[in-house]
Design a protein around this motif. Structure first.
Motif, short mmCIF file in Angstrom:
data_model
loop_
_atom_site.label_atom_id
_atom_site.label_comp_id
_atom_site.label_asym_id
_atom_site.label_seq_id
_atom_site.Cartn_x
_atom_site.Cartn_y
_atom_site.Cartn_z
N GLU A 287 0.83 -1.21 0.00
CA GLU A 287 0.00 0.00 0.00
C GLU A 287 0.86 1.26 0.00
N HIS A 288 1.97 1.22 0.71
CA HIS A 288 2.88 2.37 0.69
C HIS A 288 3.40 2.60 -0.73
N CYS A 289 3.73 1.52 -1.42
CA CYS A 289 4.22 1.63 -2.80
C CYS A 289 3.13 2.17 -3.72
N ILE A 355 9.19 -1.29 -14.43
CA ILE A 355 10.09 -1.82 -13.41
C ILE A 355 9.23 -2.59 -12.41
N ARG A 356 9.87 -3.48 -11.64
CA ARG A 356 9.13 -4.22 -10.63
C ARG A 356 9.82 -4.06 -9.28
N ILE A 357 9.01 -3.85 -8.26
CA ILE A 357 9.50 -3.71 -6.90
C ILE A 357 9.03 -4.91 -6.10
N GLY A 358 9.95 -5.69 -5.59
CA GLY A 358 9.60 -6.85 -4.78
C GLY A 358 9.59 -6.49 -3.31
N HIS A 359 8.43 -6.04 -2.82
CA HIS A 359 8.29 -5.70 -1.40
C HIS A 359 7.82 -6.95 -0.66
N THR A 364 10.72 -4.17 5.55
CA THR A 364 9.78 -3.40 6.37
C THR A 364 9.23 -2.24 5.56
N VAL A 365 8.19 -1.62 6.10
CA VAL A 365 7.64 -0.43 5.47
C VAL A 365 8.69 0.67 5.42
N THR A 368 11.09 0.05 2.67
CA THR A 368 10.41 0.30 1.40
C THR A 368 10.35 1.80 1.13
N ALA A 369 10.05 2.57 2.16
CA ALA A 369 9.99 4.03 2.01
C ALA A 369 11.34 4.61 1.61
N GLU A 370 12.41 4.09 2.19
CA GLU A 370 13.75 4.57 1.85
C GLU A 370 14.07 4.25 0.40
N LEU A 371 13.71 3.06 -0.04
CA LEU A 371 13.90 2.69 -1.44
C LEU A 371 13.17 3.66 -2.36
N LEU A 372 11.92 3.94 -2.05
CA LEU A 372 11.11 4.79 -2.91
C LEU A 372 11.62 6.22 -2.93
N ASP A 373 12.20 6.68 -1.83
CA ASP A 373 12.81 8.02 -1.82
C ASP A 373 13.95 8.09 -2.84
#
Length: 381
Positions: A287-289, A355-359, A364-365, A368-373
């Motif tokens: 959901e964050h993604c 692209i694909r993100i394997g969360h 952790t959330v 995941t947030a750090e990755l998306l930043d």
């Protein structure tokens, strides 16, 4: 003189978001260094007994969970060779569901495809209509293959509803590939009445590659007793007989069993998050993604979109993000690698445009947030 040896220093945990294989915690990797034991003695029986308890918790089943020293492809073949008789209906909505159909053909079965566009999902009534119609000659199908979480697109099939439809056809079994589903997406094996459901170790289990797991219904095991194309290595009757003795039919990857034991203890053991907690964490990351994609489009003006459709049919373990026409998937993957992060490229025909993100796994959330930043920096530079 400088050394020419490659740098083997492991990167910090939390930067590897490939949709399989997934990042493995140091404690799980270290567990593989335990001493070898014989695979026909009391030690392996104690170990497999412990593994069974944890695996049944994850699969939500009271049935034996077969453990194979193979990739999940092996268990896909096992489901077909033991469960199909002559004609297979393959539900295809991406690359890996398409692979299931090709395995059916390679095993010598007649096969027809019920296909929807990549990113889509199968509606149960579509399946009912096709089963009622039969194959191109009107003959009935005796097995249906379906992928739970389609790793190439991030689409999620309602496999429980599909299995309920298939049960209305008493001579047809449901074979479920949940390779990127089990341990990350809700799945209730016994309640759903799957005839066979399988997964691999390297996805949401967050283990090294090399193991696969499968649960067979009593009905499928009855078919296995008379199956004529099952070979030797993936004969489920051999698996069942060995499991009664808490053994494996062939030499197992004992070191990977140790890693599995460590991981199952962290999931289902005392103080573990439990499978429901693990499902909730995966959904929170997804959901964050999804919110990030919306924000990038609406606030940053970057025309991103999610390939999979409405939220109930998006996988909680992997998101396929479609890119603007002027951006290249491989270039973004490379730019992220330069910054110390690994994400997945688009798969197959989606390689250049997504692209694909394997969360999934033990992320952790917050990670995941750090990755998306960092991904936001790459997309807006």
């Amino acid at each position: 003189m400088p050394s020419s040896s490659p740098d083997t220093t492991p990167p910090p945990f939390g930067r590897f978001f490939l949709p399989g294989p997934t990042e493995v915690r140091p404690a799980v990797l270290d567990a593989q260094a335990r001493p070898m034991i014989g695979h026909r003695g009391a030690g392996i029986q104690t170990l497999i007994g412990s593994l069974q308890e944890g695996l049944r918790h994850v699969f939500r089943t009271e049935r034996p969970v077969f453990i194979s020293t193979s990739s999940a492809t092996g268990m896909m073949e096992a489901g077909l060779r033991n469960g199909a008789r002559a004609r297979v209906l393959s539900l295809v909505n991406g690359a890996f569901s398409g692979r299931f159909s090709r395995i059916a053909l390679a095993c010598g079965f007649e096969m027809e495809v019920l296909e929807v566009p990549w990113g889509g999902h199968h509606e149960p009534e579509q399946v009912r209509e096709k089963l009622q119609a039969g194959d191109f000659l009107g003959r009935p199908f005796d097995a249906v293959t379906v992928v739970h979480s389609e790793t190439s697109t991030g689409a999620l099939n309602d496999v429980e509803a599909i299995a309920a439809v298939v049960r209305d056809f008493p001579d047809t079994v449901t074979l479920v590939d949940s390779v990127s589903g089990v341990a990350g997406a809700p799945l209730h094996t016994d309640r759903a009445g799957f005839d066979f459901v399988l997964t691999g170790s390297q996805k949401a289990f967050a283990l090294p590659p090399g193991l696969s797991f499968g649960v067979a219904s009593e009905r499928l095991m009855e078919r296995s007793t008379v199956a004529t194309r099952k070979g030797v290595y993936f004969d489920l009757m051999e698996f069942a007989g060995s499991m009664e003795k808490l053994q494996t039919p062939n030499t197992p990857a004992v070191s990977l069993f140790y890693a599995l034991d460590e991981q199952l203890s962290s999931i289902a053991g005392e103080g573990g998050e439990g499978i429901e907690g693990r499902w909730a964490r995966h959904l929170a990351m997804a959901e964050h993604c999804w919110r990030w994609v919306d924000r990038m489009r609406e606030e940053r003006g970057v025309a991103l979109s999610i390939l999979a459709g409405d939220v109930p049919h998006r996988s909680p373990t992997v998101t396929c993000v479609q890119l603007p026409e002027d951006r290249s998937g491989p270039a973004i993957v490379a730019a992220m690698k330069e910054r110390g992060y690994v994400i997945g490229g688009g798969y197959g025909k989606l390689k250049d445009e997504s692209i694909r993100i394997g969360h999934m796994g033990d992320h952790t959330v917050e990670e995941t947030a750090e990755l998306l930043d960092v991904l936001e920096e790459v997309l807006t530079e």
